[in-house]
Design a protein around this motif. Structure first.
Motif, short mmCIF file in Angstrom:
data_model
loop_
_atom_site.label_atom_id
_atom_site.label_comp_id
_atom_site.label_asym_id
_atom_site.label_seq_id
_atom_site.Cartn_x
_atom_site.Cartn_y
_atom_site.Cartn_z
N GLN A 125 0.83 -1.21 0.00
CA GLN A 125 0.00 0.00 0.00
C GLN A 125 0.85 1.25 0.00
OE1 GLN A 125 -2.52 -0.59 3.38
NE2 GLN A 125 -4.32 -0.96 2.10
N ALA A 126 1.92 1.22 0.82
CA ALA A 126 2.81 2.38 0.88
C ALA A 126 3.47 2.61 -0.48
CB ALA A 126 3.87 2.17 1.95
N MET A 127 3.83 1.51 -1.12
CA MET A 127 4.50 1.60 -2.42
C MET A 127 3.53 2.06 -3.51
SD MET A 127 6.78 -1.45 -3.85
CE MET A 127 6.85 -2.20 -2.26
N ARG A 128 2.27 1.69 -3.33
CA ARG A 128 1.21 2.00 -4.29
C ARG A 128 1.17 3.51 -4.59
NH1 ARG A 128 -1.05 1.88 -7.69
NH2 ARG A 128 -3.15 1.47 -8.42
N ARG A 129 1.44 4.32 -3.58
CA ARG A 129 1.33 5.77 -3.74
C ARG A 129 2.64 6.41 -4.18
NH1 ARG A 129 -1.87 4.72 0.86
NH2 ARG A 129 -0.07 4.82 2.22
N SER A 130 3.67 5.58 -4.38
CA SER A 130 4.99 6.16 -4.63
C SER A 130 5.15 6.60 -6.08
CB SER A 130 6.07 5.13 -4.29
OG SER A 130 6.03 4.09 -5.24
N ASP A 131 6.10 7.49 -6.30
CA ASP A 131 6.44 7.93 -7.65
C ASP A 131 6.86 6.74 -8.49
OD1 ASP A 131 5.96 10.45 -6.92
OD2 ASP A 131 8.03 11.16 -7.02
N TYR A 132 7.52 5.79 -7.85
CA TYR A 132 8.02 4.66 -8.61
C TYR A 132 6.89 3.91 -9.31
CZ TYR A 132 9.94 0.44 -10.17
OH TYR A 132 10.28 -0.58 -10.99
N MET A 133 5.83 3.62 -8.55
CA MET A 133 4.71 2.89 -9.13
C MET A 133 4.05 3.71 -10.22
SD MET A 133 4.45 0.00 -7.89
CE MET A 133 3.16 -0.96 -7.20
N ALA A 134 3.92 5.02 -9.97
CA ALA A 134 3.32 5.88 -10.99
C ALA A 134 4.14 5.82 -12.27
CB ALA A 134 3.24 7.32 -10.48
N SER A 135 5.48 5.85 -12.12
CA SER A 135 6.31 5.90 -13.32
C SER A 135 6.25 4.61 -14.11
CB SER A 135 7.75 6.26 -12.94
OG SER A 135 8.33 5.24 -12.18
N VAL A 136 6.24 3.44 -13.45
CA VAL A 136 6.19 2.21 -14.25
C VAL A 136 4.80 1.97 -14.81
CG1 VAL A 136 8.16 1.02 -13.28
CG2 VAL A 136 5.94 0.72 -12.22
N GLU A 137 3.76 2.42 -14.09
CA GLU A 137 2.42 2.25 -14.65
C GLU A 137 2.23 3.11 -15.89
OE1 GLU A 137 -0.49 2.80 -11.64
OE2 GLU A 137 -0.18 0.78 -10.83
N MET A 138 2.86 4.28 -15.89
CA MET A 138 2.77 5.14 -17.08
C MET A 138 3.40 4.46 -18.29
SD MET A 138 3.47 8.95 -15.71
CE MET A 138 2.77 9.72 -17.15
N LEU A 139 4.35 3.57 -18.02
CA LEU A 139 5.03 2.88 -19.12
C LEU A 139 4.31 1.58 -19.50
CD1 LEU A 139 8.55 3.58 -17.76
CD2 LEU A 139 7.77 4.30 -20.00
N GLY A 140 3.18 1.32 -18.86
CA GLY A 140 2.38 0.18 -19.26
C GLY A 140 2.70 -1.12 -18.54
N ILE A 141 3.51 -1.06 -17.47
CA ILE A 141 3.80 -2.28 -16.73
C ILE A 141 2.72 -2.46 -15.66
CG2 ILE A 141 5.43 -3.40 -15.17
CD1 ILE A 141 7.63 -1.84 -16.64
N ARG A 142 2.02 -3.60 -15.71
CA ARG A 142 0.96 -3.83 -14.73
C ARG A 142 0.71 -5.31 -14.54
NH1 ARG A 142 -3.65 -3.41 -18.79
NH2 ARG A 142 -2.48 -2.72 -20.59
N GLY A 143 -0.29 -5.63 -13.73
CA GLY A 143 -0.67 -7.02 -13.52
C GLY A 143 0.41 -7.82 -12.81
N PRO A 144 0.47 -9.13 -13.09
CA PRO A 144 1.43 -10.00 -12.39
C PRO A 144 2.87 -9.54 -12.56
CG PRO A 144 -0.12 -11.29 -13.69
CD PRO A 144 -0.37 -9.86 -14.03
N ARG A 145 3.18 -8.98 -13.72
CA ARG A 145 4.56 -8.53 -13.96
C ARG A 145 4.94 -7.45 -12.95
NH1 ARG A 145 8.49 -7.86 -18.08
NH2 ARG A 145 7.45 -9.17 -19.58
N LEU A 146 4.02 -6.53 -12.71
CA LEU A 146 4.27 -5.46 -11.75
C LEU A 146 4.34 -6.02 -10.33
CD1 LEU A 146 4.49 -2.37 -11.30
CD2 LEU A 146 2.04 -2.38 -10.95
N LEU A 147 3.38 -6.88 -10.00
CA LEU A 147 3.29 -7.40 -8.63
C LEU A 147 4.50 -8.24 -8.28
CD1 LEU A 147 -0.45 -8.36 -8.19
CD2 LEU A 147 0.75 -6.33 -7.46
#
Lengths: 234, 286
Positions: free
Chosen positions: B172-194
């Motif tokens: 949850q803490a990581m969910r709000r981080s810049d890091y997660m925002a930046s990789v989601e913007m690049l299309g990384i999601r789902g099991p690969r992200l987790l």
């Protein structure tokens, strides 16, 4: 020609327990494609919030937002073309790179996910484009300086060839000497890729150095739009 | 100094530096490592067959022939201790292999997706957490019959919730981080992200927790054996050995004391290891 970004009466509210805080109040602006636009103002004025709406990170807003003619939908993350066209470089390069992934993985993974062929070569080119030597590819971010990390973050943001690059205080976590290098790199890349830049900074000098025009914000409102001569004047 | 000696001292240097940085970790992992080695080579180092009975030699004190004496059936206690490492390590490694991955996976998914997924998974976690561990282990063994696998299953089923909670909070803490925002913007999601991005950052703290938990598992595994709910006799098992020694504890104390000390040492080893790992991996305990 459609504008790179159009905001029409964009408002963002946060609920802080009982209080309703208006972070952005009816902000409207238009950025022409291929230009650099700055947002500046004191901290807490809502400039970063505007950027996070355009980045698709902040989803609770009202009003109208469109990039390259494609409208955003409030409450939904941008998809497809819009997702790739708008990329962002964050303030803190220490927090925006994965501490346990090598630079190579950081750069190649988005390419693979987006189905871009020849990921290794494209990633190597991206490193070269931001002026980093190829031998840092196998390292992790903790072996790099702040300036090098920010270069990696910029290389990553450019991987998908975005048309609008969002910059959230991209130099404020860096040393003075490195700041100028990064800003010049961004200006060179903008020219090379034909991108539009939207730069948020509290530092007026940074904005004046990079931007063609800028908006001054205060307490969630856009106070004034300044053009190039007005920016240079003060 | 000869060349060979220099080379050797150089190859030991990182180990020495490591031991100086965290003596607890070095000592703890040496104990655990030693026990694992003993379990692997048990037939080579044990002086006797652990189940061989010599009724004429029952309840002998320590001697040259039997270093730690013999038990009520004339079996060599040292050999039984050596073979007893096997069921203990097997149970705790089975538990570790089930509980940590299960808990971490549930926690990451709940923390990342939030909303209804989070609520369902966390209520499920609360339910699993509300079962008293030992009682449920008894129930499992009572239903499925005593045995190593059932004991391990019972322990694993009740011990994963803390991992889920810890992984959820970190995610949850990581969910709000810049890091997660930046990789989601690049299309990384789902099991690969987790599993590619979130898991490596959740993993270190889970490892520390696991080392700490395993110390408790050694005790619980021995407790089940003591109550006759673990490995079936005549297989040597530390808890069962303590139970066998209790009737004669005042006259032939070594029968119960030897396995008791073995349990203590292994449990201490895991505890020291966990302490040292926490010092190294968790910056808040610097």
């Amino acid at each position: 020609m459609t504008a790179a970004l159009e905001l029409d009466r964009l408002s963002v509210h946060f609920y802080n327990g009982r209080h309703d805080i208006a972070a952005v109040r009816e902000a409207s602006l238009s950025i022409a494609a291929g230009t650099s636009f700055g947002l500046f103002g004191p901290s807490g004025c809502g400039k970063s919030t505007v950027l996070r709406v355009v980045a698709g990170i902040e989803l609770g807003w009202s009003g109208q937002v469109a990039a390259f003619g494609t409208p955003y939908r409030a409450g939904q993350k941008p998809q497809g073309r819009l997702r790739r066209d708008v990329q962002m470089v964050f303030q803190d390069p220490y927090a925006s790179l994965h501490p346990r992934h090598s630079i190579r993985r950081t750069l190649e993974e988005p390419l693979i996910v987006n189905g871009i062929a020849d990921a290794r070569r494209v990633a190597a080119e991206a490193l070269a484009a931001v002026g980093l030597p190829p031998d840092i590819a196998p390292r992790t971010p903790n072996a790099l300086s702040g300036g090098q990390r920010q270069r990696v973050a910029i290389a990553r943001a450019l991987l998908l060839k975005p048309r609008l690059l969002l910059l959230d205080e991209p130099t404020s976590a860096l040393d003075m000497s490195v700041q100028a290098e990064i800003l010049n790199l961004l200006m060179d890349l903008k020219a090379a890729y034909g991108m539009t830049l939207l730069l948020v900074s509290h530092d007026r000098d940074v904005i004046a150095h990079v931007c063609d025009s800028a908006a001054r914000m205060r307490a969630g409102l856009i106070e004034a739009i300044l053009d190039r001569p007005a920016l240079a004047a003060v | 100094m000869s060349l060979a000696a220099t080379a050797r001292s150089r190859s030991f240097a990182p180990l020495l530096r490591f031991a100086r940085r965290s003596p607890a970790l070095a000592l703890g992992s040496s104990i655990v490592g030693l026990v694992i080695v003993i379990a692997l080579v048990a037939p080579l180092v044990a002086p006797y067959d652990p189940t061989f009975q010599t009724m004429s030699d029952r309840l002998q004190p320590s001697s040259v022939a039997h270093w730690l004496g013999t038990d009520g059936f004339g079996r060599d206690i040292l050999s039984r201790l050596i073979y007893g490492t096997r069921p203990t390590l097997l149970i705790i490694s089975l538990v570790a292999l089930i509980m940590a991955p299960l808990g971490i996976a549930i926690g990451i998914v709940a923390g990342y997706y939030g909303g209804i997924v989070d609520r369902i998974l966390m209520r499920f976690t609360d339910m699993a957490m509300s079962f008293p561990r030992l009682i449920l282990a008894f129930a499992f063994v009572a239903v499925l019959g005593p045995g190593l696998l059932n004991a391990a299953l019972a322990l694993a089923v009740t011990s994963w919730p803390p991992y889920a909670r810890q992984a959820r909070v970190e995610t949850q803490a990581m969910r709000r981080s810049d890091y997660m925002a930046s990789v989601e913007m690049l299309g990384i999601r789902g099991p690969r992200l987790l599993f590619g991005h979130v898991l490596p950052l959740v993993f270190p703290l889970a490892i520390v927790r696991m080392a700490l938990d395993l110390a408790g598992m050694v005790l619980i595994a021995a407790g089940l054996g003591f109550l006759g709910l673990g490995v079936l006799p005549p297989t040597a098992e530390w808890g069962k050995m303590v139970a066998d020694g209790t009737p004669v504890i005042f006259d032939q104390w070594w029968v119960a004391a030897s396995p008791g000390v073995a349990i203590l040492i292994l449990s201490l080893g895991f505890n020291l290891m966990a302490d040292g790992l926490r010092d190294i991996m968790d910056p808040r305990h610097g």
